[in-house]
Design an enzyme around this catalytic site. Sequence first.
Site, PDB file in Angstrom:
ATOM      1  N   GLY A  36      45.644  38.433  81.445  1.00 12.02           N
ATOM      2  CA  GLY A  36      45.757  36.986  81.617  1.00 12.02           C
ATOM      3  C   GLY A  36      45.401  36.251  80.332  1.00 12.02           C
ATOM      4  O   GLY A  36      46.092  35.307  79.910  1.00 12.02           O
ATOM      5  N   PHE A  62      38.505  32.482  87.180  1.00 16.55           N
ATOM      6  CA  PHE A  62      37.643  32.796  88.318  1.00 16.55           C
ATOM      7  C   PHE A  62      36.223  32.797  87.749  1.00 16.55           C
ATOM      8  O   PHE A  62      35.861  33.668  86.968  1.00 16.55           O
ATOM      9  CB  PHE A  62      38.025  34.161  88.903  1.00 16.55           C
ATOM     10  N   LYS A 142      50.926  43.284  88.875  1.00 18.79           N
ATOM     11  CA  LYS A 142      51.485  44.571  89.275  1.00 18.79           C
ATOM     12  C   LYS A 142      50.844  45.004  90.586  1.00 18.79           C
ATOM     13  O   LYS A 142      49.624  45.071  90.687  1.00 18.79           O
ATOM     14  CB  LYS A 142      51.249  45.595  88.171  1.00 18.79           C
ATOM     15  N   LYS A 227      54.597  52.453  88.467  1.00 15.31           N
ATOM     16  CA  LYS A 227      54.183  53.308  87.347  1.00 15.31           C
ATOM     17  C   LYS A 227      52.664  53.521  87.340  1.00 15.31           C
ATOM     18  O   LYS A 227      52.186  54.522  86.804  1.00 15.31           O
ATOM     19  CB  LYS A 227      54.695  52.762  86.012  1.00 15.31           C
ATOM     20  N   LYS A 320      39.960  45.503  86.807  1.00 13.05           N
ATOM     21  CA  LYS A 320      40.306  46.136  88.078  1.00 13.05           C
ATOM     22  C   LYS A 320      41.362  47.219  87.883  1.00 13.05           C
ATOM     23  O   LYS A 320      42.280  47.083  87.080  1.00 13.05           O
ATOM     24  CB  LYS A 320      40.858  45.083  89.058  1.00 13.05           C
ATOM     25  N   GLN A 322      44.525  49.228  89.381  1.00  8.76           N
ATOM     26  CA  GLN A 322      45.602  48.887  90.319  1.00  8.76           C
ATOM     27  C   GLN A 322      46.211  50.122  90.985  1.00  8.76           C
ATOM     28  O   GLN A 322      46.690  50.076  92.107  1.00  8.76           O
ATOM     29  CB  GLN A 322      46.712  48.117  89.588  1.00  8.76           C
TER      30      GLN A 322
HETATM   31  N1  NAD Z   1      45.306  44.660  81.204  1.00 10.51           N
HETATM   32  C1  NAD Z   1      46.500  45.111  80.931  1.00 10.51           C
HETATM   33  O1  NAD Z   1      46.698  45.822  79.921  1.00 10.51           O
HETATM   34  C2  NAD Z   1      47.661  44.712  81.789  1.00 10.51           C
HETATM   35  C3  NAD Z   1      48.936  44.825  81.248  1.00 10.51           C
HETATM   36  C4  NAD Z   1      50.029  44.454  82.016  1.00 10.51           C
HETATM   37  C5  NAD Z   1      49.820  43.978  83.310  1.00 10.51           C
HETATM   38  N2  NAD Z   1      48.563  43.887  83.830  1.00 10.51           N
HETATM   39  C6  NAD Z   1      48.432  43.344  85.191  1.00 10.51           C
HETATM   40  O2  NAD Z   1      47.957  42.022  85.096  1.00 10.51           O
HETATM   41  C7  NAD Z   1      47.250  41.667  86.289  1.00 10.51           C
HETATM   42  C8  NAD Z   1      45.932  41.029  85.903  1.00 10.51           C
HETATM   43  O3  NAD Z   1      45.146  41.974  85.217  1.00 10.51           O
HETATM   44  P1  NAD Z   1      44.126  41.593  84.060  1.00 10.51           P
HETATM   45  O4  NAD Z   1      44.115  42.770  83.124  1.00 10.51           O
HETATM   46  O5  NAD Z   1      44.434  40.253  83.503  1.00 10.51           O
HETATM   47  O6  NAD Z   1      42.738  41.468  84.868  1.00 10.51           O
HETATM   48  P2  NAD Z   1      41.376  42.313  84.665  1.00 10.51           P
HETATM   49  O7  NAD Z   1      41.409  43.541  85.517  1.00 10.51           O
HETATM   50  O8  NAD Z   1      41.090  42.488  83.215  1.00 10.51           O
HETATM   51  O9  NAD Z   1      40.259  41.326  85.186  1.00 10.51           O
HETATM   52  C9  NAD Z   1      39.988  41.092  86.528  1.00 10.51           C
HETATM   53  C10 NAD Z   1      40.155  39.604  86.764  1.00 10.51           C
HETATM   54  O10 NAD Z   1      40.004  39.344  88.159  1.00 10.51           O
HETATM   55  C11 NAD Z   1      39.148  38.201  88.281  1.00 10.51           C
HETATM   56  N3  NAD Z   1      38.533  38.215  89.615  1.00 10.51           N
HETATM   57  C12 NAD Z   1      37.477  38.937  90.052  1.00 10.51           C
HETATM   58  N4  NAD Z   1      37.225  38.625  91.340  1.00 10.51           N
HETATM   59  C13 NAD Z   1      38.149  37.707  91.710  1.00 10.51           C
HETATM   60  C14 NAD Z   1      38.420  37.005  92.915  1.00 10.51           C
HETATM   61  N5  NAD Z   1      37.701  37.205  94.007  1.00 10.51           N
HETATM   62  N6  NAD Z   1      39.459  36.132  92.936  1.00 10.51           N
HETATM   63  C15 NAD Z   1      40.236  35.938  91.855  1.00 10.51           C
HETATM   64  N7  NAD Z   1      40.025  36.553  90.669  1.00 10.51           N
HETATM   65  C16 NAD Z   1      38.999  37.436  90.611  1.00 10.51           C
HETATM   66  C17 NAD Z   1      38.171  38.353  87.145  1.00 10.51           C
HETATM   67  O11 NAD Z   1      37.544  37.126  86.878  1.00 10.51           O
HETATM   68  C18 NAD Z   1      39.122  38.752  86.030  1.00 10.51           C
HETATM   69  O12 NAD Z   1      39.745  37.630  85.481  1.00 10.51           O
HETATM   70  C19 NAD Z   1      47.129  42.953  87.107  1.00 10.51           C
HETATM   71  O13 NAD Z   1      48.118  42.969  88.110  1.00 10.51           O
HETATM   72  C20 NAD Z   1      47.420  44.042  86.087  1.00 10.51           C
HETATM   73  O14 NAD Z   1      47.985  45.201  86.680  1.00 10.51           O
HETATM   74  C21 NAD Z   1      47.475  44.229  83.081  1.00 10.51           C
END
Ligand code: NAD
Length: 373
Positions: A36, A62, A142, A227, A320, A322
């Site tokens: 994000g 959050f 995802k 994936k 987190k 996934q």
């Molecule tokens: N990190 C990567 O490399 C990557 C790459 C491509 C896609 N994604 C996808 O992007 C999406 C977001 O992942 P990310 O890496 O930004 O997050 P992250 O796993 O790094 O962080 C977890 C997020 O969830 C928030 N959170 C915790 N409890 C919560 C709640 N109750 N309600 C709402 N938010 C809450 C946290 O504040 C934090 O912003 C996921 O679907 C992931 O699969 C991640």
Amino acid sequence: MAPSLESHIIPQGAEIGADTLISRSKVTVIGSGNWGSVAAKLIASNTLRLGSFHDEVRMWVFEETLPSGDKLSDVINATNENVKYLPGIKLGKNVVADPDLENAVKDANMLVFVTPHQFMEAICKGLVGKIKTDAEAISLVKGMEVKMEGPHMISTLISEQLGVNCSVLMGANIANEIAQEKFSEATVGYRQNREAAEKWVQLFNTPYFNVTAVQDVEGVELCGTLKNVVAIAAGFVDGLEMGNNTKAAIMRLGLREMKAFSKLLFPSVKDSTFFESCGVADLITTCLGGRNRKVAEAFAKNGGKRSFDELEKEMLQGQKLQGVSTASEVYEVLSHRGWFELFPLFSVVHEICIGRLPPSAIVQYREHKSRSS
Ligand SMILES: NC(=O)c1ccc[n+]([C@@H]2O[C@H](COP(=O)([O-])OP(=O)(O)OC[C@H]3O[C@@H](n4cnc5c(N)ncnc54)[C@H](O)[C@@H]3O)[C@@H](O)[C@H]2O)c1
């Protein structure tokens, strides 16, 4: 309430007519984890550069209290850095962190959803009636939700709950590498609205982040989602030190199941989508790097004796996983539809994750031969 950048957007004395401002799109990023935050950085560099967008990018946070006692959103606004989820990277001064979801979206007509999928239902509920009726959405999330009536993609959840068109963006995108501006590609999947897809491409595309659009929202989203299950399998292989040939075999089997599963659920899914960044490229990067592989490797090294929940808390510092929940959701679909035989890799990944089978079972099954790939 988070600060505003209006003074930054309209320099004092500048002659910008109201019409110019009204026609500019305003972007809000809903989510501020690792990806994000990188998404906000990419977008913010483009909104500054392109006249068709407001400079300011709101990022819903959050809210969390850091060990220092400070609020995460305050620290992001003071330092321009997400010290918890993307330390060491400046987001751009036009990114404004906002812990108030309703306030963050109130003027936005482009909504970027990027949170772990398990939080999406509650977030969408909180947004009903709060967003602009002409807003366009894109999901970088995802994962899927499995309901009584069958699997629900996150883009569908957003469209149905909020009544907006929703595209998706997926690809070989390990966030920390893009944060360092290392070259990568991504795929926008859209349903019908080509114009909206082009606008999303404009918003994300940079010299180091090459975005293309394809008209296959389900194909792109299912690639990005499934994936992660294969990455868990790749992690087991690494944890058991089985070597590169085995890992390549698991990736091939996984890709085959990804394609078969996607096409059974949505016959409109295109074969060509699996050759885009969201397909084979994302599969490769996730099976080589990425958090799902890493935690699954630790799980297998421990002989499956420590749970994924425990390892996630210890190894990911709030980020987190996934793949484990997606494996469980996919398993539920396989169970409802009587498809276990067709998807031996997907089935066995879930059974290892819940401790029903040992990690070594990842190679102790025979590929189902009756479906052609
Ligand atoms: N990190 C990567 O490399 C990557 C790459 C491509 C896609 N994604 C996808 O992007 C999406 C977001 O992942 P990310 O890496 O930004 O997050 P992250 O796993 O790094 O962080 C977890 C997020 O969830 C928030 N959170 C915790 N409890 C919560 C709640 N109750 N309600 C709402 N938010 C809450 C946290 O504040 C934090 O912003 C996921 O679907 C992931 O699969 C991640």
